[in-house]
Design a protein around this motif. Structure first.
Motif, mmCIF file in Angstrom:
data_model
loop_
_atom_site.group_PDB
_atom_site.id
_atom_site.type_symbol
_atom_site.label_atom_id
_atom_site.label_comp_id
_atom_site.label_asym_id
_atom_site.label_seq_id
_atom_site.Cartn_x
_atom_site.Cartn_y
_atom_site.Cartn_z
ATOM 1 N N VAL A 155 0.811 -1.218 0.000
ATOM 2 C CA VAL A 155 0.000 0.000 0.000
ATOM 3 C C VAL A 155 0.846 1.270 0.000
ATOM 4 O O VAL A 155 0.372 2.339 -0.382
ATOM 5 C CB VAL A 155 -0.967 0.000 1.208
ATOM 6 N N MET A 156 2.120 1.180 0.412
ATOM 7 C CA MET A 156 2.950 2.370 0.572
ATOM 8 C C MET A 156 3.967 2.568 -0.561
ATOM 9 O O MET A 156 4.809 3.454 -0.474
ATOM 10 C CB MET A 156 3.695 2.298 1.911
ATOM 11 N N THR A 157 3.893 1.781 -1.577
ATOM 12 C CA THR A 157 4.855 1.903 -2.668
ATOM 13 C C THR A 157 4.710 3.244 -3.396
ATOM 14 O O THR A 157 3.608 3.769 -3.565
ATOM 15 C CB THR A 157 4.677 0.749 -3.668
ATOM 16 N N GLY A 158 5.837 3.759 -3.855
ATOM 17 C CA GLY A 158 5.824 5.006 -4.617
ATOM 18 C C GLY A 158 5.892 4.797 -6.114
ATOM 19 O O GLY A 158 6.095 5.751 -6.868
ATOM 20 N N TYR A 159 5.727 3.562 -6.561
ATOM 21 C CA TYR A 159 5.828 3.208 -7.982
ATOM 22 C C TYR A 159 4.454 2.773 -8.467
ATOM 23 O O TYR A 159 3.996 1.665 -8.172
ATOM 24 C CB TYR A 159 6.838 2.063 -8.120
ATOM 25 N N ARG A 160 3.776 3.632 -9.229
ATOM 26 C CA ARG A 160 2.408 3.373 -9.671
ATOM 27 C C ARG A 160 2.190 3.979 -11.048
ATOM 28 O O ARG A 160 2.863 4.927 -11.431
ATOM 29 C CB ARG A 160 1.385 3.994 -8.715
ATOM 30 N N ALA A 161 1.188 3.445 -11.742
ATOM 31 C CA ALA A 161 0.743 4.041 -12.999
ATOM 32 C C ALA A 161 -0.758 4.273 -12.919
ATOM 33 O O ALA A 161 -1.478 3.525 -12.240
ATOM 34 C CB ALA A 161 1.081 3.145 -14.188
ATOM 35 N N PHE A 162 -1.235 5.316 -13.609
ATOM 36 C CA PHE A 162 -2.637 5.717 -13.531
ATOM 37 C C PHE A 162 -3.183 6.035 -14.917
ATOM 38 O O PHE A 162 -2.447 6.471 -15.808
ATOM 39 C CB PHE A 162 -2.811 6.974 -12.669
ATOM 40 N N SER A 163 -4.489 5.862 -15.045
ATOM 41 C CA SER A 163 -5.168 6.327 -16.254
ATOM 42 C C SER A 163 -5.418 7.823 -16.161
ATOM 43 O O SER A 163 -5.351 8.427 -15.076
ATOM 44 C CB SER A 163 -6.503 5.593 -16.413
ATOM 45 N N ARG A 164 -5.734 8.421 -17.291
ATOM 46 C CA ARG A 164 -6.019 9.855 -17.299
ATOM 47 C C ARG A 164 -7.256 10.177 -16.462
ATOM 48 O O ARG A 164 -7.272 11.160 -15.715
ATOM 49 C CB ARG A 164 -6.224 10.350 -18.730
ATOM 50 N N ALA A 165 -8.301 9.355 -16.587
ATOM 51 C CA ALA A 165 -9.528 9.610 -15.825
ATOM 52 C C ALA A 165 -9.252 9.565 -14.323
ATOM 53 O O ALA A 165 -9.800 10.375 -13.563
ATOM 54 C CB ALA A 165 -10.598 8.592 -16.195
ATOM 55 N N PHE A 166 -8.406 8.635 -13.884
ATOM 56 C CA PHE A 166 -8.062 8.556 -12.467
ATOM 57 C C PHE A 166 -7.384 9.844 -12.010
ATOM 58 O O PHE A 166 -7.766 10.434 -10.995
ATOM 59 C CB PHE A 166 -7.143 7.359 -12.222
ATOM 60 N N VAL A 167 -6.381 10.261 -12.750
ATOM 61 C CA VAL A 167 -5.593 11.433 -12.364
ATOM 62 C C VAL A 167 -6.442 12.697 -12.331
ATOM 63 O O VAL A 167 -6.366 13.496 -11.386
ATOM 64 C CB VAL A 167 -4.393 11.597 -13.330
#
Length: 316
Positions: A155-167
């Protein structure tokens, strides 16, 4: 026809504060793995050569004067337009080789947030030398599982990817390192599609130092969980509060009632008033939860409409 304009765009987001030892390598590594991506480094008042070295390595460097990782992420999400956003720390602890694995599910429409999981393969436990960080991560995972019913691998990782709608529909409330917890809770509460991607974690190189404070940042994370619990699940939160008041009221009131039934007298007036007040607070807390739950449902409907508008924008 396959043109550059029609291909999905990727933005690599690197928030940085005094990372001159590692930032240039991080920029070059991600440029090699994702040559089509634009790499952004947001410099958060660094006092070393972080900004200059990132720029020399080919990154687009932007300053952010408001201190704290949450403030940096808020500005990144507002400024940058892309189809996929890959966020990574500038400390060279996350492998650029996993970047494609994180981005592909987003670009394929299979996930809205992918999470670089350091824990499942045991590399975080082997490499991380900071006391209590593993315990803190596990504690936060357990709390989110109990409150929201979803079990994150990390849960605390700083490595993530997101979709545009999420952001573009994510309201950043945190100022500091609580941002990872906020991202995780928001994704679960809003029922975004989440995918854990195991990665190999490595410790910081010699001379590079963590900015995290185990105790103070841990307290802030727990406070963030409580605040978001109240905001996102007010009925459950205030029901627990009302049960606590009810329990205290019964503890104070049952002896008074028993004595009244036995003697017909109520000699302990202050205890009687306390018990009645606690039971009243129980009812007040429950009523507050019901009202705020209605408000939260309206807010959720408005948020769903905003997501729909963003998705329509993406499809144009």
């Amino acid at each position: 026809m396959d043109t550059a304009a029609s291909r999905p765009s990727i933005a690599v987001l690197i928030p940085c504060y005094n990372e001159e030892i590692t930032v240039a390598k991080v920029v070059r590594d991600f440029a090699r793995e994702l040559p089509e991506a634009v790499i952004y480094v947001y410099d958060n008042n660094s006092t070393d050569r972080t900004a200059a070295l990132a720029r020399e390595a080919g990154a687009v460097v932007q300053p952010e004067s408001r201190q704290g990782k949450g403030n940096v992420v808020r500005q990144m999400f507002r400024d940058i337009e892309a189809d996929c956003y890959l966020m990574v720390d500038g400390d060279d602890t996350y492998p650029a080789s996993a970047a494609r694995d994180l981005c592909d599910p987003i670009l394929a429409g299979e996930a809205d947030m992918t999470v670089g999981d350091r824990l499942s393969n045991g590399t975080y436990a082997e490499q991380n030398k900071r006391a209590f960080h593993g315990f803190g991560n596990d504690l936060v995972r357990v709390m989110i599982k109990w409150i929201y019913g979803y079990a994150f691998d990390d849960v605390m990782t700083g490595y993530r990817a997101f979709s545009r709608a999420f952001v573009k529909t994510f309201p950043v409330l945190s100022e500091g390192f609580q941002i990872e917890t906020e991202l995780s809770i928001h994704a679960v509460d809003r029922r975004w599609r989440i995918l854990d991607v195991p990665i190999v974690y490595r410790n910081r190189p010699a001379g590079s130092h963590s900015k995290l404070s185990t105790v103070s940042d841990g307290i802030k994370v727990l406070h963030t969980i409580g605040t978001l619990f109240k905001n996102y699940r007010p009925l459950k939160f205030f029901t627990l509060v009302s049960l606590a008041f009810l329990l205290l009221g019964l503890i104070a009131g049952i002896p008074v009632v028993m004595e009244f039934l036995r003697t017909g007298l109520v000699p302990r007036i202050p205890t009687t008033i306390l018990a009645a007040s606690l039971v009243f607070l129980c009812g007040l807390s429950l009523a507050t939860g019901l009202v705020l739950d209605s408000v939260a449902k309206v807010d959720r409907k408005q948020w769903e409409l905003s997501v729909l508008r963003e998705e329509e924008h993406d499809h144009r």
